[in-house]
Design an enzyme around this catalytic site. Structure first.
Site, PDB file in Angstrom:
ATOM      1  N   ARG A 225      43.709  57.106  21.417  1.00 60.23           N
ATOM      2  CA  ARG A 225      44.768  58.216  21.709  1.00 60.23           C
ATOM      3  C   ARG A 225      43.781  59.170  22.179  1.00 60.23           C
ATOM      4  O   ARG A 225      42.687  59.211  22.284  1.00 60.23           O
ATOM      5  CB  ARG A 225      45.129  58.934  20.424  1.00 60.23           C
ATOM      6  N   LYS A 264      45.962  61.261  13.505  1.00 64.94           N
ATOM      7  CA  LYS A 264      47.425  61.376  13.462  1.00 64.94           C
ATOM      8  C   LYS A 264      47.973  60.704  12.052  1.00 64.94           C
ATOM      9  O   LYS A 264      48.983  61.603  11.469  1.00 64.94           O
ATOM     10  CB  LYS A 264      48.139  60.677  14.783  1.00 64.94           C
ATOM     11  N   HIS A 344      48.303  57.908  27.676  1.00 60.79           N
ATOM     12  CA  HIS A 344      49.023  57.119  26.905  1.00 60.79           C
ATOM     13  C   HIS A 344      49.486  55.793  27.474  1.00 60.79           C
ATOM     14  O   HIS A 344      49.621  54.911  26.614  1.00 60.79           O
ATOM     15  CB  HIS A 344      50.355  57.761  26.309  1.00 60.79           C
ATOM     16  N   ARG A 347      46.993  53.198  26.666  1.00 64.52           N
ATOM     17  CA  ARG A 347      47.096  52.876  25.099  1.00 64.52           C
ATOM     18  C   ARG A 347      48.175  51.565  24.995  1.00 64.52           C
ATOM     19  O   ARG A 347      47.915  50.718  24.535  1.00 64.52           O
ATOM     20  CB  ARG A 347      47.543  54.104  24.361  1.00 64.52           C
ATOM     21  N   HIS A 370      47.444  52.297  13.602  1.00 61.04           N
ATOM     22  CA  HIS A 370      49.022  52.306  13.292  1.00 61.04           C
ATOM     23  C   HIS A 370      49.177  52.411  11.598  1.00 61.04           C
ATOM     24  O   HIS A 370      48.583  51.262  11.126  1.00 61.04           O
ATOM     25  CB  HIS A 370      50.165  51.264  13.862  1.00 61.04           C
ATOM     26  N   TYR A 380      54.743  49.589  20.934  1.00 61.35           N
ATOM     27  CA  TYR A 380      53.526  49.628  22.099  1.00 61.35           C
ATOM     28  C   TYR A 380      53.514  48.144  22.679  1.00 61.35           C
ATOM     29  O   TYR A 380      52.452  48.164  23.202  1.00 61.35           O
ATOM     30  CB  TYR A 380      52.310  49.984  21.080  1.00 61.35           C
TER      31      TYR A 380
END
Length: 398
Positions: A225, A264, A344, A347, A370, A380
């Site tokens: 990230r 996160k 992003h 990613r 994740h 993703y």
């Protein structure tokens, strides 16, 4: 059963809300946002005598006085004059221990409600159709789906708090947002390997943007990230073990305050192994990093890899602007344009490339940080007809 009247059987005056039942009890009826509530007593005044055989009890008017005192202590929250803004401010005030960035988001919603007429409406007057029409109007006025999703993400739990407290019967924001507001947000898609190579080569060869090449390459090849990458310090890079320790992220709030946040999710704390090319990029970054006169410090962290012209750590906005300018310059030169690329998108591209390379999904989930495998595979990972065709060829079906 209930005999409503101005006087009781002793010819005494009954006040508003008071009545007498056929069995002789007194009843007081009141309403909380349309919901009828009552309590009873065998005596109206404290001096009244109880009917024979009845247990002593608190007089009806004593109970009414206690209810009124409780309402005063509870504030206007239990009254019909309580507004949407009052409710949201109450809800936000109870959200202690949240991230600074989250609190900044709450503040944005509160400020918006102060300017919007919806914020001054009574919560008892809000129906589901009112909530839906308001969100639809927000989109018509130019607010994007993501912004509306955030606003509703504060209002729904705020109204649920009122429902749980028996102030409201139903939550007017308890509906599927996608059924009434058009999702006009642009889905971040992974770019192809050809586009990735062309983009990286352009950055590397460009006299101005080449100084950001190593950072951009690392984003494409690690799937970090952008806030995690910006938060990296020289202490998080182990060049001997060739690992990257991700245990925090760097944010800059709207008031320009720099803050260190936890990752996160708990799964975001991870150690990434370096490939040879990523290792070489970090070597170049550390070698080219000029020690400032005074190392900027955010919390207990210092030694950030990239600093801006003011000597402060670069944040996500810096890199987003660099990507934007690179894409603009690239497309102004070449006929075959590349799509919008952001940190992003790097990613998403990394995750997709790892899936196509055959990486174990649980390993990829760890590398991506994740909590749920579904996010890794459904959000993703992007496939195309060409990817599907290649896979079928491998299986000798085509």
């Amino acid at each position: 059963m209930i005999q409503h009247g101005r006087k009781d059987h002793k010819n005494r005056l009954l006040r508003e809300g008071e009545s007498q039942c056929k069995d002789g009890r007194y009843r007081y009826t009141y309403y909380v946002n349309g919901k009828q509530k009552s309590f009873y007593s065998w005596k109206l005044e404290p001096t009244d005598k109880l009917p024979y055989g009845k247990r002593d009890c608190v007089a009806l008017r004593e109970q009414i006085e206690q209810l009124q005192r409780n309402q005063l202590l509870f504030g206007r929250y239990s009254e019909s004059s309580y507004t949407v803004l009052d409710l949201v401010e109450r809800y936000v005030g109870m959200k202690t221990g949240v991230r600074k960035s989250t609190r900044a988001g709450y503040k944005t919603v509160v400020n918006m409600l102060k300017q919007d007429a919806f914020g001054s409406r009574k919560i008892s007057d809000i129906r589901i159709s009112d909530a839906k029409l308001w969100l639809i109007q927000l989109q018509k006025n130019g607010r994007g789906y993501s912004s509306i999703h955030t606003i509703r993400g504060v209002l729904r739990p705020a109204f649920q708090m009122a429902v749980d407290d028996d102030v409201l019967l139903k939550n007017p924001f308890e509906f599927q947002l996608s059924t009434i507001v058009i999702n006009d947000s642009i889905r971040r898609e992974a770019i192809t390997k050809k586009q990735e190579r062309a983009f990286l080569k352009f950055v590397k060869d460009d006299p101005h943007f080449s100084k950001y090449y190593e950072g951009i390459y690392i984003l494409f090849k690690t799937g970090m990230r952008i806030s995690e990458f910006c938060g990296l310090t020289i202490h998080d890079i182990d060049m001997e073990e060739r690992t990257i320790d991700i245990n925090h992220q760097l944010q800059r709030l709207s008031d320009m305050e720099y803050v260190i946040e936890t990752t996160k999710t708990n799964a975001g704390k991870r150690v990434l192994p370096m490939t040879q090319d990523v290792y070489e990029c970090f070597q170049t970054i550390l070698m080219n990093r000029k020690a400032p006169k005074k190392e900027p410090k955010v919390g207990k962290y210092s030694g950030f890899l990239y600093l801006d012209k003011n000597g402060m750590p670069m944040v996500a906005l810096h890199w987003q602007k660099y990507f934007e300018h690179i894409c603009e310059k690239y497309n102004s030169i070449y006929k075959e344009e590349i799509p919008k690329i952001t940190p992003h998108v790097c990613r998403h591209t990394y995750c997709t490339n790892m899936v196509l390379a055959g990486m174990n999904p649980k390993t990829l989930q760890y590398l991506m940080g994740h909590s749920e495998i579904g996010v890794t595979l459904d959000v993703y990972t992007h496939t195309s007809f060409e990817n599907a065709k290649d896979e079928m060829k491998k299986l000798s079906i085509i």
